[in-house]
Write a protein that holds these residues in place. Sequence first.
Motif, mmCIF file in Angstrom:
data_model
loop_
_atom_site.group_PDB
_atom_site.id
_atom_site.type_symbol
_atom_site.label_atom_id
_atom_site.label_comp_id
_atom_site.label_asym_id
_atom_site.label_seq_id
_atom_site.Cartn_x
_atom_site.Cartn_y
_atom_site.Cartn_z
ATOM 1 N N GLY A 39 1.420 -8.192 -75.552
ATOM 2 C CA GLY A 39 1.566 -8.466 -77.026
ATOM 3 C C GLY A 39 1.702 -7.309 -77.756
ATOM 4 O O GLY A 39 1.207 -6.092 -77.329
ATOM 5 N N TYR A 49 3.095 -16.025 -80.771
ATOM 6 C CA TYR A 49 4.158 -15.001 -81.056
ATOM 7 C C TYR A 49 5.510 -15.826 -80.654
ATOM 8 O O TYR A 49 5.441 -16.847 -80.185
ATOM 9 N N TYR A 50 6.613 -15.157 -81.725
ATOM 10 C CA TYR A 50 7.729 -15.825 -81.455
ATOM 11 C C TYR A 50 8.591 -14.629 -80.691
ATOM 12 O O TYR A 50 8.601 -13.701 -81.381
ATOM 13 N N MET A 51 9.421 -15.204 -79.725
ATOM 14 C CA MET A 51 10.279 -13.958 -79.130
ATOM 15 C C MET A 51 11.686 -14.640 -79.491
ATOM 16 O O MET A 51 12.376 -15.402 -78.829
ATOM 17 N N TYR A 57 8.232 -19.638 -78.079
ATOM 18 C CA TYR A 57 6.834 -19.307 -78.663
ATOM 19 C C TYR A 57 5.753 -19.027 -77.714
ATOM 20 O O TYR A 57 6.015 -19.610 -76.544
ATOM 21 N N TYR A 58 4.853 -18.334 -77.958
ATOM 22 C CA TYR A 58 3.700 -18.162 -77.149
ATOM 23 C C TYR A 58 2.407 -18.445 -78.182
ATOM 24 O O TYR A 58 2.155 -17.885 -78.861
ATOM 25 N N TYR A 65 3.379 -20.860 -73.005
ATOM 26 C CA TYR A 65 4.579 -20.572 -73.663
ATOM 27 C C TYR A 65 5.079 -22.048 -74.062
ATOM 28 O O TYR A 65 4.627 -23.376 -73.478
ATOM 29 N N ILE A 88 9.501 -9.113 -70.794
ATOM 30 C CA ILE A 88 8.681 -9.390 -71.872
ATOM 31 C C ILE A 88 7.783 -8.403 -72.581
ATOM 32 O O ILE A 88 7.479 -8.450 -73.557
ATOM 33 N N TYR A 92 11.093 -8.161 -78.328
ATOM 34 C CA TYR A 92 10.364 -8.120 -79.632
ATOM 35 C C TYR A 92 9.640 -9.525 -79.710
ATOM 36 O O TYR A 92 10.033 -10.558 -79.581
ATOM 37 N N LYS A 93 8.274 -9.196 -80.500
ATOM 38 C CA LYS A 93 7.456 -10.487 -80.783
ATOM 39 C C LYS A 93 7.156 -10.457 -81.985
ATOM 40 O O LYS A 93 6.570 -9.456 -82.818
#
Length: 172
Positions: A39, A49-51, A57-58, A65, A88, A92-93
Amino acid sequence: MKKIIFTAAIIIGCLSFKTTYAQIHVSLGLNINNQPDWGPVGYDHADYYYMPDIGVYYDVPAHQYVYMDNNIWVRRGYLPERYRDYDIYHGYKVVLNQPRPWAHDADIRARYVGYRGRRDQAVIRDSHDDRYRNHWHDNGRHQGQDDHHDHGNHGDKGNHGDHGKGHGNDKN
């Protein structure tokens, strides 16, 4: 005399309740220890988190996930096989603190499209900040991997020290 003691007990009880409530409220606002070692640094609290690289999404508190699978949003403890080559740690998150961000997926994708391909974000694993010393460890499992830790390698591909700037805390 009994009335004074009784009144004092009630006042002390009320003050204790207020203090306890305040302590609970503060502790619920932080979730550093729930954030995975991949993270981004700099956030005392993160719900999701959005990747942008993979459109996934996490859910930080649930350690799951959230992604599309056969046109429905699913929650899994791993990334699907199609993302097996996704790094990962270096992708970017975006931190999102809003309920069910995938319900606004088109807006979120459009808002953060500029973060696709960025590899300049510092991650918790590489931080020397004391507040991260007891964080939750996850090695970015993919479908089919077991739940063991890789004790130091963390799926790393040899790139250390990417210390970029964050994007700010999105609270839409």
